[in-house]
Design a protein around this motif. Structure first.
Motif: not given
Length: 134
Positions: A9-17
């Motif tokens: 989830r954290r990695f996905s949030f970073l990628r989305t940002a």
């Protein structure tokens, strides 16, 4: 210790940002073109600058959240902080009407943002307890 789902989830949030930042920088280029050709271009470009700056701050937040709780690499935090510095310079140069530096810096920021996005899209966090073969 973060679970695999939390790390994803954290990695996905970073990628989305990063994707959001890249998109906002691209839209700034579009609104810069409108700035030259239409009466509402200046309003769009000004509003877009605020959104782009907010996206850069979101990137910093996402990088810190991906790093600090999970104990990952601090490298994304340095990259995100660098983007925030570039975004700050970009806003200051735009306000000061220095297009000879403002435009090339925008192109540089877009290129760096695309590279950051590509780097975070192709790499995945390793599952905990597993080695990545060399």
């Amino acid at each position: 210790m973060a679970t695999k789902a939390t790390a994803q989830r954290r990695f996905s949030f970073l990628r989305t940002a990063i994707a959001l930042q890249t998109l906002t920088i691209f839209l700034q280029a579009v609104s810069a073109g409108l700035l030259l050709t239409s009466s509402y271009g200046e309003t769009l470009h000004s509003a877009g600058a605020r959104v782009m700056y907010g996206a850069s701050m979101l990137y910093v937040l996402a990088a810190v959240l991906a790093w600090k709780p999970g104990g990952g690499s601090p490298r994304p935090v340095w990259h995100a902080s660098g983007f925030l510095v570039l975004a700050s310079a970009q806003v200051a140069l735009g306000i000061a009407h220095v297009p000879s530096v403002h435009l090339p810096l925008g192109v540089l920021m877009f290129g760096l943002s695309v590279l950051a996005l590509a780097g975070h899209t192709r790499t995945r966090p390793a599952p905990q307890g597993h080695r990545i073969p060399s």
